[in-house]
Structure formats: structure tokens, C-alpha cells
Design an enzyme around this catalytic site. Structure first.
Site, PDB file in Angstrom:
ATOM      1  N   HIS A  43       0.814  -1.211   0.000  1.00  0.00           N
ATOM      2  CA  HIS A  43       0.000   0.000   0.000  1.00  0.00           C
ATOM      3  C   HIS A  43       0.853   1.269   0.000  1.00  0.00           C
ATOM      4  O   HIS A  43       2.023   1.234   0.325  1.00  0.00           O
ATOM      5  CB  HIS A  43      -0.943   0.028   1.208  1.00  0.00           C
ATOM      6  CG  HIS A  43      -0.226   0.194   2.510  1.00  0.00           C
ATOM      7  ND1 HIS A  43       0.429  -0.843   3.130  1.00  0.00           N
ATOM      8  CD2 HIS A  43      -0.031   1.278   3.294  1.00  0.00           C
ATOM      9  CE1 HIS A  43       0.977  -0.409   4.256  1.00  0.00           C
ATOM     10  NE2 HIS A  43       0.724   0.880   4.379  1.00  0.00           N
TER      11      HIS A  43
ATOM     12  N   HIS B 254       0.663   5.246   1.505  1.00  0.00           N
ATOM     13  CA  HIS B 254       0.032   6.025   2.572  1.00  0.00           C
ATOM     14  C   HIS B 254       0.549   7.447   2.459  1.00  0.00           C
ATOM     15  O   HIS B 254       1.764   7.653   2.529  1.00  0.00           O
ATOM     16  CB  HIS B 254       0.493   5.413   3.895  1.00  0.00           C
ATOM     17  CG  HIS B 254      -0.427   5.612   5.014  1.00  0.00           C
ATOM     18  ND1 HIS B 254      -1.032   4.572   5.660  1.00  0.00           N
ATOM     19  CD2 HIS B 254      -0.847   6.723   5.647  1.00  0.00           C
ATOM     20  CE1 HIS B 254      -1.772   5.026   6.639  1.00  0.00           C
ATOM     21  NE2 HIS B 254      -1.668   6.338   6.653  1.00  0.00           N
TER      22      HIS B 254
ATOM     23  N   TYR C 255     -18.919  28.136  15.571  1.00  0.00           N
ATOM     24  CA  TYR C 255     -18.560  29.377  14.883  1.00  0.00           C
ATOM     25  C   TYR C 255     -19.677  29.813  13.941  1.00  0.00           C
ATOM     26  O   TYR C 255     -20.103  30.965  13.947  1.00  0.00           O
ATOM     27  CB  TYR C 255     -17.260  29.197  14.105  1.00  0.00           C
ATOM     28  CG  TYR C 255     -16.928  30.379  13.229  1.00  0.00           C
ATOM     29  CD1 TYR C 255     -16.408  31.543  13.776  1.00  0.00           C
ATOM     30  CD2 TYR C 255     -17.167  30.345  11.863  1.00  0.00           C
ATOM     31  CE1 TYR C 255     -16.126  32.636  12.976  1.00  0.00           C
ATOM     32  CE2 TYR C 255     -16.895  31.427  11.061  1.00  0.00           C
ATOM     33  CZ  TYR C 255     -16.369  32.580  11.624  1.00  0.00           C
ATOM     34  OH  TYR C 255     -16.100  33.662  10.828  1.00  0.00           O
TER      35      TYR C 255
END
Length: 162
Positions: free
Chosen positions: A80, A82, A145
Site C-alpha cells: 500500500h 500512505h 462558529y
């Protein structure tokens, strides 16, 4: 152009500057868009080692640089890739992964005949990927917010400024 400006522009696209606040800026936007992405080899075959892993890393770096994507952190596992990336707002995550996976698959198979033989359908990477946004502000902070921005109705999730 001052030496300080060249220092700021160095790792970024021409015309884009990273300010002291950590935001990237270009002519029309100020942004801080980061994605955590992972994709795997088809059938999770452990093929990413030695010269293949080195070349995969090189191709991904080149692809990111060509698109104005900054690799903040990355690793190449046996099966893989990443990455933690920062990208311009004009690029959708799906297009980023489509480009990086497609280009690296094609070039790796061209350069390493053993991959072309193993992946006879010419698909080095599995179809899917993982992508998550990354930020220093939590969803709760953003909600507060937005809700308190005009100090009006706090029960409504989509306020209108009067």
C-alpha cells in the site's frame, strides 16, 4: 523578488505562497486543504519493495509536484501507499487519486516487466482508496462558529445574515 519570497515560494507552485499562518495562497484563494489517503495493490500482493518501491515513490512525488500537491508525509508499504497531502482547492480528491494511481501503474508496469506479467489486466492498484480530510479545527468548533456568527437563532443550522 526578495530572498524571503523565494524561500516561501520554493516548494510550492509558481505564484503560490505559504503565509506565516500556515495557509497556502494563490491569486484567488487562501486555503489549507489536507487529505490523508491510502491505496492498496490489487489482491494486496506485496510487490512494493526494493527498486519497485523506490520508483513508485519517485513517480508519486513527480505526479504530486506536477499538480501542485505537497506531500507532507508518506510511506510505501509492501502492499500500500500512505500519504498526507496538501493540495489546491481546484483538485478533487477523486481526481488526485485517479491521476496518481493511473500514472504510477502505467509507468511501473512499463519499467518492470514482472509487474506487467503478474497484473495482466494492467491494473496494479485495487479499485478503491481511503481518503479523509485533516484539519486543526474540529467539526464542533466549526458548528459553534457558524451558529454564533450572527448571534441570532442558534437552533437553525443554516443562518441568513440580516
Amino acid at each position: 523578488v526578495s530572498a524571503f519570497s523565494l524561500f516561501l515560494i520554493g516548494p510550492y507552485l509558481k505564484g503560490e505562497v505559504k503565509g506565516m499562518d500556515g495557509y497556502r495562497k494563490n491569486s484567488h484563494a487562501v486555503h489549507d486543504i489536507k487529505y490523508h489517503v491510502i491505496w492498496v495493490t490489487k489482491y494486496r500482493y506485496k510487490i512494493l519493495s526494493g527498486p519497485i518501491a523506490i520508483r513508485a515513490r519517485e513517480l508519486i512525488r513527480q505526479g504530486c509536484e506536477a499538480r501542485g500537491i505537497i506531500i507532507l508525509q508518506g510511506s510505501v508499504g509492501k502492499d500500500h501507499i500512505h500519504l498526507l497531502i496538501s493540495c489546491p482547492p481546484s483538485l478533487a480528491p477523486s481526481k488526485i487519486l485517479q491521476y496518481l494511481k493511473g500514472r504510477s501503474s502505467r509507468l511501473l508496469q512499463d519499467e518492470f516487466p514482472e509487474l506487467k506479467k503478474r497484473y495482466w489486466g494492467q491494473h496494479l492498484w485495487a479499485r478503491g482508496y481511503f481518503c479523509a480530510t485533516v484539519g486543526t479545527v474540529t467539526e464542533e468548533i466549526i458548528r459553534n462558529y457558524i451558529a454564533n456568527q450572527f448571534n441570532e437563532e442558534k437552533n437553525d443550522i443554516f443562518n441568513i445574515e440580516e
